[in-house]
Scaffold this motif. Structure first.
Motif, PDB file in Angstrom:
ATOM      1  N   LEU A   9       9.370  -0.777  -6.955  1.00 37.65           N
ATOM      2  CA  LEU A   9       8.422  -1.895  -6.826  1.00 37.65           C
ATOM      3  C   LEU A   9       7.286  -1.526  -5.873  1.00 37.65           C
ATOM      4  N   LYS A  10       7.638  -0.808  -4.797  1.00 44.39           N
ATOM      5  CA  LYS A  10       6.612  -0.390  -3.827  1.00 44.39           C
ATOM      6  C   LYS A  10       5.603   0.524  -4.502  1.00 44.39           C
ATOM      7  N   LYS A  11       6.130   1.424  -5.348  1.00 40.30           N
ATOM      8  CA  LYS A  11       5.276   2.381  -6.028  1.00 40.30           C
ATOM      9  C   LYS A  11       4.392   1.674  -7.064  1.00 40.30           C
ATOM     10  N   LYS A  12       5.010   0.752  -7.780  1.00 39.37           N
ATOM     11  CA  LYS A  12       4.298   0.084  -8.863  1.00 39.37           C
ATOM     12  C   LYS A  12       3.178  -0.823  -8.342  1.00 39.37           C
ATOM     13  N   TYR A  13       3.469  -1.610  -7.310  1.00 41.32           N
ATOM     14  CA  TYR A  13       2.494  -2.610  -6.866  1.00 41.32           C
ATOM     15  C   TYR A  13       1.766  -2.233  -5.575  1.00 41.32           C
ATOM     16  N   GLY A  14       2.225  -1.179  -4.903  1.00 43.96           N
ATOM     17  CA  GLY A  14       1.613  -0.789  -3.624  1.00 43.96           C
ATOM     18  C   GLY A  14       2.157  -1.673  -2.505  1.00 43.96           C
ATOM     19  N   ILE A  15       1.990  -1.226  -1.261  1.00 38.62           N
ATOM     20  CA  ILE A  15       2.508  -1.996  -0.121  1.00 38.62           C
ATOM     21  C   ILE A  15       1.342  -2.678   0.578  1.00 38.62           C
ATOM     22  N   LYS A  16       1.441  -3.969   0.772  1.00 43.00           N
ATOM     23  CA  LYS A  16       0.388  -4.705   1.491  1.00 43.00           C
ATOM     24  C   LYS A  16       0.634  -4.682   2.989  1.00 43.00           C
ATOM     25  N   LEU A  51      -3.527 -12.415   8.127  1.00 40.32           N
ATOM     26  CA  LEU A  51      -2.888 -12.152   9.421  1.00 40.32           C
ATOM     27  C   LEU A  51      -3.750 -11.199  10.224  1.00 40.32           C
ATOM     28  N   THR A  52      -4.020 -11.568  11.462  1.00 40.02           N
ATOM     29  CA  THR A  52      -4.826 -10.699  12.328  1.00 40.02           C
ATOM     30  C   THR A  52      -4.105 -10.530  13.662  1.00 40.02           C
ATOM     31  N   THR A  72       8.002   2.087  16.043  1.00 36.98           N
ATOM     32  CA  THR A  72       6.651   2.372  16.513  1.00 36.98           C
ATOM     33  C   THR A  72       5.796   1.120  16.379  1.00 36.98           C
ATOM     34  N   ALA A  73       4.533   1.226  16.794  1.00 42.56           N
ATOM     35  CA  ALA A  73       3.621   0.083  16.668  1.00 42.56           C
ATOM     36  C   ALA A  73       3.501  -0.267  15.195  1.00 42.56           C
ATOM     37  N   ASP A  74       3.725  -1.549  14.909  1.00 46.32           N
ATOM     38  CA  ASP A  74       3.768  -1.941  13.510  1.00 46.32           C
ATOM     39  C   ASP A  74       2.400  -1.904  12.900  1.00 46.32           C
ATOM     40  N   SER A  75       2.381  -1.589  11.663  1.00 47.31           N
ATOM     41  CA  SER A  75       1.125  -1.280  11.089  1.00 47.31           C
ATOM     42  C   SER A  75       0.831  -2.120   9.909  1.00 47.31           C
ATOM     43  N   VAL A  76       0.033  -1.641   9.110  1.00 45.31           N
ATOM     44  CA  VAL A  76      -0.769  -2.483   8.423  1.00 45.31           C
ATOM     45  C   VAL A  76      -1.576  -1.822   7.387  1.00 45.31           C
ATOM     46  N   GLN A  77      -1.603  -2.498   6.331  1.00 44.30           N
ATOM     47  CA  GLN A  77      -2.435  -1.946   5.278  1.00 44.30           C
ATOM     48  C   GLN A  77      -2.886  -3.107   4.467  1.00 44.30           C
ATOM     49  N   VAL A  78      -4.123  -3.106   4.048  1.00 39.70           N
ATOM     50  CA  VAL A  78      -4.604  -4.230   3.249  1.00 39.70           C
ATOM     51  C   VAL A  78      -4.859  -3.745   1.843  1.00 39.70           C
ATOM     52  N   GLY A 112      -3.184  -8.089   7.795  1.00 34.62           N
ATOM     53  CA  GLY A 112      -3.125  -7.965   6.337  1.00 34.62           C
ATOM     54  C   GLY A 112      -3.499  -9.258   5.651  1.00 34.62           C
ATOM     55  N   GLN A 113      -3.748  -9.130   4.355  1.00 37.71           N
ATOM     56  CA  GLN A 113      -4.083 -10.300   3.561  1.00 37.71           C
ATOM     57  C   GLN A 113      -3.148 -10.359   2.371  1.00 37.71           C
ATOM     58  N   LEU A 114      -2.616 -11.546   2.127  1.00 36.36           N
ATOM     59  CA  LEU A 114      -1.714 -11.740   0.996  1.00 36.36           C
ATOM     60  C   LEU A 114      -2.414 -12.707   0.046  1.00 36.36           C
ATOM     61  N   MET A 115      -3.042 -12.147  -0.972  1.00 37.44           N
ATOM     62  CA  MET A 115      -3.901 -12.945  -1.860  1.00 37.44           C
ATOM     63  C   MET A 115      -3.306 -12.997  -3.256  1.00 37.44           C
ATOM     64  N   SER A 116      -4.150 -13.316  -4.256  1.00 42.60           N
ATOM     65  CA  SER A 116      -3.609 -13.412  -5.610  1.00 42.60           C
ATOM     66  C   SER A 116      -3.136 -12.046  -6.098  1.00 42.60           C
ATOM     67  N   GLY A 117      -2.155 -12.057  -6.984  1.00 41.48           N
ATOM     68  CA  GLY A 117      -1.543 -10.819  -7.455  1.00 41.48           C
ATOM     69  C   GLY A 117      -0.202 -10.609  -6.775  1.00 41.48           C
ATOM     70  N   VAL A 118       0.293  -9.374  -6.874  1.00 39.60           N
ATOM     71  CA  VAL A 118       1.600  -9.074  -6.279  1.00 39.60           C
ATOM     72  C   VAL A 118       1.388  -8.442  -4.909  1.00 39.60           C
ATOM     73  N   ASN A 119       2.025  -9.009  -3.888  1.00 36.72           N
ATOM     74  CA  ASN A 119       1.911  -8.498  -2.520  1.00 36.72           C
ATOM     75  C   ASN A 119       3.292  -8.071  -2.041  1.00 36.72           C
ATOM     76  N   ILE A 120       3.422  -6.782  -1.755  1.00 42.53           N
ATOM     77  CA  ILE A 120       4.722  -6.288  -1.290  1.00 42.53           C
ATOM     78  C   ILE A 120       4.721  -6.167   0.237  1.00 42.53           C
ATOM     79  N   ILE A 121       5.760  -6.761   0.856  1.00 37.48           N
ATOM     80  CA  ILE A 121       5.986  -6.574   2.295  1.00 37.48           C
ATOM     81  C   ILE A 121       7.240  -5.715   2.400  1.00 37.48           C
ATOM     82  N   SER A 122       7.107  -4.621   3.115  1.00 39.30           N
ATOM     83  CA  SER A 122       8.229  -3.702   3.173  1.00 39.30           C
ATOM     84  C   SER A 122       8.578  -3.371   4.620  1.00 39.30           C
TER      85      SER A 122
END
Ligand code: ATP
Ligand code: MG
Length: 263
Positions: free
Chosen positions: A243-250, A52-53, A257-263, A70-80
């Protein structure tokens, strides 16, 4: 002489006509190639997941998603994100069901649109936030949309979802008739059916929209841990702190506010 001149002209016209037909054919072939390309993302097996860009979406003059990357690739991807922050809307964008956004949303390198939905859904299964039940038994509901599931696999999933209590016969349980209106089922039971159905469709990517919301923490975490081991690309929309702590937030969606982003 006049007669042969006419024949020459006619021959020339036919020749031109043939040339036009050939180039027209080529043109159509290229257009068809383009369409085929669009419908076969498997040609780009090296590109995986969703990218997503600057995805932005407004409805009724209100910004729902603002500049999501952001990128949602192999593994666990958390959207929060908080309730109403646009998480379900973002899933709809991933599936090509919400096209009115700006920015770029790609699935395996291909721009996501409604034309790609069928393809995406052949590789991605979704447990929606509001599951729909069909009339029939628990087994009918779990197998809805799945092909060639063996009984052992079915029982493994029933066990994972916590449907089997001690002493219950799995066959009898699977034969339980589901009340479609849902009056006989708790929210958690409906949600577990949706998750089971998504697992049994057996796709490389699994999207769970709020899988933990109606489940007790122990069951929810057990299911997610199992899925993390057994799914190539797991996308989970959740508020769950552990779950957010264990797998991190993508991708973190923020309501105000302006929505953000983390890869
Ligand atoms: N079709 C639509 N037209 C107008 N507004 C919409 C539409 N779909 C969703 N919205 C609005 O967009 C916002 C985001 O909705 P969405 O369902 O994506 O939120 P969410 O993060 O999934 O919320 P929840 O955590 O409660 O499931 C909400 O304010 C909702 O009212
Ligand atoms: Mg939602």
């Amino acid at each position: 002489t006049l007669f042969t001149l006419q024949l020459h002209l006619l021959a020339g016209t036919l020749f031109n006509l043939q040339a036009h037909l050939i180039s027209l054919n080529d043109g159509i072939k290229y257009i068809e190639e383009d369409i085929k390309e669009q419908y076969h993302p498997k040609h780009h097996a090296d590109v995986e997941g969703f990218t997503l860009t600057g995805v932005t979406l407004a409805k009724d003059n209100r910004t729902i998603l603002n500049n999501i990357n952001g990128q949602l690739m192999s593994g666990v991807n958390i959207i929060s994100g908080k309730s109403g922050a646009g998480k379900t809307t973002l899933i709809n964008i991933l599936l090509g069901l919400e096209e009115s956004h700006t920015g770029t949303a790609l699935y395996r390198g291909h721009r996501i649109s409604e034309a790609l939905t069928e393809h995406i859904l052949s590789e991605v299964s979704v447990a929606p936030q509001k599951p729909v039940l069909v009339s029939g038994t628990l087994e009918d509901n779990l197998l809805y949309g799945a092909d060639d599931v063996c009984q052992n696999r079915l029982k493994e999933i029933v066990e994972l979802l916590g449907f089997t209590r001690q002493g219950t016969d799995a066959d009898a349980l699977l034969a339980t008739v589901i009340d479609v209106a849902g009056s006989g089922l708790s929210g958690g039971e409906r949600q577990r059916i949706a998750i089971g159905r998504a697992i049994l469709r057996d796709k490389p990517t699994l999207i769970l929209d709020e899988p933990t919301a109606a489940l007790d923490e122990r069951t929810a975490h057990k299911i997610v841990e199992w899925l993390a081991l057994h799914t190539r690309n797991l996308i989970i929309v959740t508020h769950d702190e552990k779950l957010k702590k264990k797998y991190g937030i993508k991708i973190e969606l923020n309501e105000t506010t302006a929505d953000s982003v983390q890869v």
